[in-house]
Design an enzyme around this catalytic site. Structure first.
Site, PDB file in Angstrom:
ATOM      1  N   ARG A 166      25.289  20.547  22.720  1.00  0.00           N
ATOM      2  CA  ARG A 166      24.276  21.575  22.501  1.00  0.00           C
ATOM      3  C   ARG A 166      23.501  21.987  23.744  1.00  0.00           C
ATOM      4  O   ARG A 166      23.388  23.161  24.067  1.00  0.00           O
ATOM      5  CB  ARG A 166      23.216  21.064  21.517  1.00  0.00           C
ATOM      6  CG  ARG A 166      23.324  21.578  20.150  1.00  0.00           C
ATOM      7  CD  ARG A 166      22.692  20.553  19.243  1.00  0.00           C
ATOM      8  NE  ARG A 166      23.385  19.287  19.441  1.00  0.00           N
ATOM      9  CZ  ARG A 166      24.470  18.958  18.759  1.00  0.00           C
ATOM     10  NH1 ARG A 166      24.948  19.725  17.848  1.00  0.00           N
ATOM     11  NH2 ARG A 166      25.082  17.808  18.989  1.00  0.00           N
ATOM     12  N   THR A 167      22.950  20.996  24.444  1.00  0.00           N
ATOM     13  CA  THR A 167      22.074  21.340  25.566  1.00  0.00           C
ATOM     14  C   THR A 167      22.881  22.066  26.645  1.00  0.00           C
ATOM     15  O   THR A 167      22.454  23.092  27.176  1.00  0.00           O
ATOM     16  CB  THR A 167      21.399  20.071  26.133  1.00  0.00           C
ATOM     17  OG1 THR A 167      20.765  19.398  25.050  1.00  0.00           O
ATOM     18  CG2 THR A 167      20.374  20.400  27.185  1.00  0.00           C
TER      19      THR A 167
ATOM     20  N   LYS B 123      33.196   8.614  43.724  1.00  0.00           N
ATOM     21  CA  LYS B 123      33.375   8.100  45.089  1.00  0.00           C
ATOM     22  C   LYS B 123      32.084   7.513  45.649  1.00  0.00           C
ATOM     23  O   LYS B 123      32.049   7.026  46.770  1.00  0.00           O
ATOM     24  CB  LYS B 123      33.876   9.231  46.006  1.00  0.00           C
ATOM     25  CG  LYS B 123      35.174   9.837  45.530  1.00  0.00           C
ATOM     26  CD  LYS B 123      35.584  11.018  46.401  1.00  0.00           C
ATOM     27  CE  LYS B 123      36.711  11.787  45.730  1.00  0.00           C
ATOM     28  NZ  LYS B 123      36.855  13.135  46.296  1.00  0.00           N
TER      29      LYS B 123
ATOM     30  N   ARG C 268      21.478  16.616  33.741  1.00  0.00           N
ATOM     31  CA  ARG C 268      21.405  15.587  32.702  1.00  0.00           C
ATOM     32  C   ARG C 268      22.049  14.327  33.259  1.00  0.00           C
ATOM     33  O   ARG C 268      23.083  14.389  33.918  1.00  0.00           O
ATOM     34  CB  ARG C 268      22.150  16.018  31.440  1.00  0.00           C
ATOM     35  CG  ARG C 268      22.382  14.836  30.495  1.00  0.00           C
ATOM     36  CD  ARG C 268      22.881  15.220  29.150  1.00  0.00           C
ATOM     37  NE  ARG C 268      21.839  15.849  28.365  1.00  0.00           N
ATOM     38  CZ  ARG C 268      21.886  15.939  27.037  1.00  0.00           C
ATOM     39  NH1 ARG C 268      22.911  15.447  26.367  1.00  0.00           N
ATOM     40  NH2 ARG C 268      20.916  16.527  26.374  1.00  0.00           N
TER      41      ARG C 268
ATOM     42  N   HIS D 262      13.246  14.583  27.496  1.00  0.00           N
ATOM     43  CA  HIS D 262      14.113  15.741  27.263  1.00  0.00           C
ATOM     44  C   HIS D 262      13.185  16.946  27.082  1.00  0.00           C
ATOM     45  O   HIS D 262      12.993  17.455  25.978  1.00  0.00           O
ATOM     46  CB  HIS D 262      14.960  15.483  26.017  1.00  0.00           C
ATOM     47  CG  HIS D 262      16.130  16.403  25.854  1.00  0.00           C
ATOM     48  ND1 HIS D 262      16.242  17.593  26.538  1.00  0.00           N
ATOM     49  CD2 HIS D 262      17.243  16.300  25.089  1.00  0.00           C
ATOM     50  CE1 HIS D 262      17.380  18.179  26.186  1.00  0.00           C
ATOM     51  NE2 HIS D 262      18.012  17.408  25.309  1.00  0.00           N
TER      52      HIS D 262
END
Ligand code: NCD
Length: 293
Positions: A37-38, A67, A88, A117
């Site tokens: 969703r986000t 890496k 995120r 959030h």
């Protein structure tokens, strides 16, 4: 201020009106943790406003993060490519580090581990505002994983900005708000009341905010199984405790903690306006942050 742009954003998205609010702008989406969703709503928000995206999803599985590149270096690279960066990460605090590393472009936190959030809180607050026409004098219930649920933390932080807010907290014992969060949020003037069972939910509150138990934060999956559906939003509970103006919210995804039967109730906004508001709020936010509104 932000909320006042929502009707215009809604009009653009709802009627597929072309918009040049973000024309020429490129926004990077750096999602180090899975999201549906986000990620998609940010991506759609940018495109609805005529901007473009550079999308970098699950880099831990595919890229230079494997890496061993630091977040600081990654940010230096992406700020060369874009006008804003949305991050995120499964680790709390990484978006903050990213923001500190960025010299030229704004960084937006799209969810950091068990932390915060913020854009979800904005859309949740807007959803409450849309229904109740105010954000002062609200009483609500927040249920589920209050320890690990970042949407819960940001929502409480957001609500604490308003006057005379009372929130009842209902969770399994092991998923209560941490004592530090409880203390820090309470200091902001919001009244937080821990309750033990469904029958302690007061009648006629303004909102119920149900959340998923965050499986990915458990090291012991047996413990997760034990607590996951301790509190379920059922049609029976709605009948017994909800008022005619109580709205039922959930940040999604739900994984069994709301009975499907509840969906058809008009007070259930989680699969309706709450999702759509996520798009409109993110459109308005990007327009404002990039100085285009
Ligand atoms: C939430 C999240 O990622 O924190 N989902 C979302 O962004 N809408 C809630 C969750 O995953 O439980």
């Amino acid at each position: 201020m932000l909320f006042s742009y929502v009707p215009e954003m809604k009009d653009i998205a709802f009627h597929a009106r072309s918009s040049d609010v973000l024309s020429g702008a490129v926004v990077s989406l750096l999602f180090f943790e899975p999201s549906s969703r986000t990620f998609s709503s940010f991506s759609a928000a940018i495109k609805r406003l005529g901007g473009q995206t550079v999308e970098y999803q699950n880099p831990l599985a595919t890229s230079s993060a494997v890496k061993g590149e630091t977040i600081e270096d990654t940010i230096k690279v992406f700020e060369a490519y874009s006008d804003a960066i949305i991050v995120r990460h499964s680790q709390k605090g990484i978006p903050l580090k990213a923001a500190e590393a960025a010299e030229f472009v704004p960084v937006i936190n799209a969810g950091d581990g068990t932390g915060e959030h913020p854009t979800q809180a904005l859309l949740d607050l807007y959803t409450l505002y849309e229904h109740h026409k105010t954000l002062d004098n609200l009483t609500g219930v927040i249920v589920g994983d209050l320890l690990n649920g970042r949407t819960v933390h940001s929502l409480i932080r957001g609500l604490a900005l308003y006057e005379n807010i009372t929130v009842y907290l209902l969770s399994p014992q092991v998923l209560k708000l941490s004592p530090t969060d409880y203390k820090n949020f309470s200091k902001r003037g919001i009244k937080l009341i821990e309750i033990e069972q469904e029958t302690d939910i007061p009648h006629d509150t303004h909102f119920w905010y149900w959340t998923r138990v965050q499986k990915e934060r458990f090291s012991d999956l047996n413990e997760y199984e034990r607590v996951k559906n301790r509190f379920v939003l059922t049609a029976k509970l709605v009948k017994e405790r909800a008022g005619k103006d109580t709205i039922f919210m959930h940040p999604l995804p739900r994984v069994g903690e709301i009975e499907v039967d509840v969906d058809k109730d008009k007070r259930a906004v989680y699969l309706r306006s709450e999702i759509r508001n996520g798009l409109y709020i993110r459109m308005a936010l990007l327009g404002l942050i990039l100085g285009r509104l």
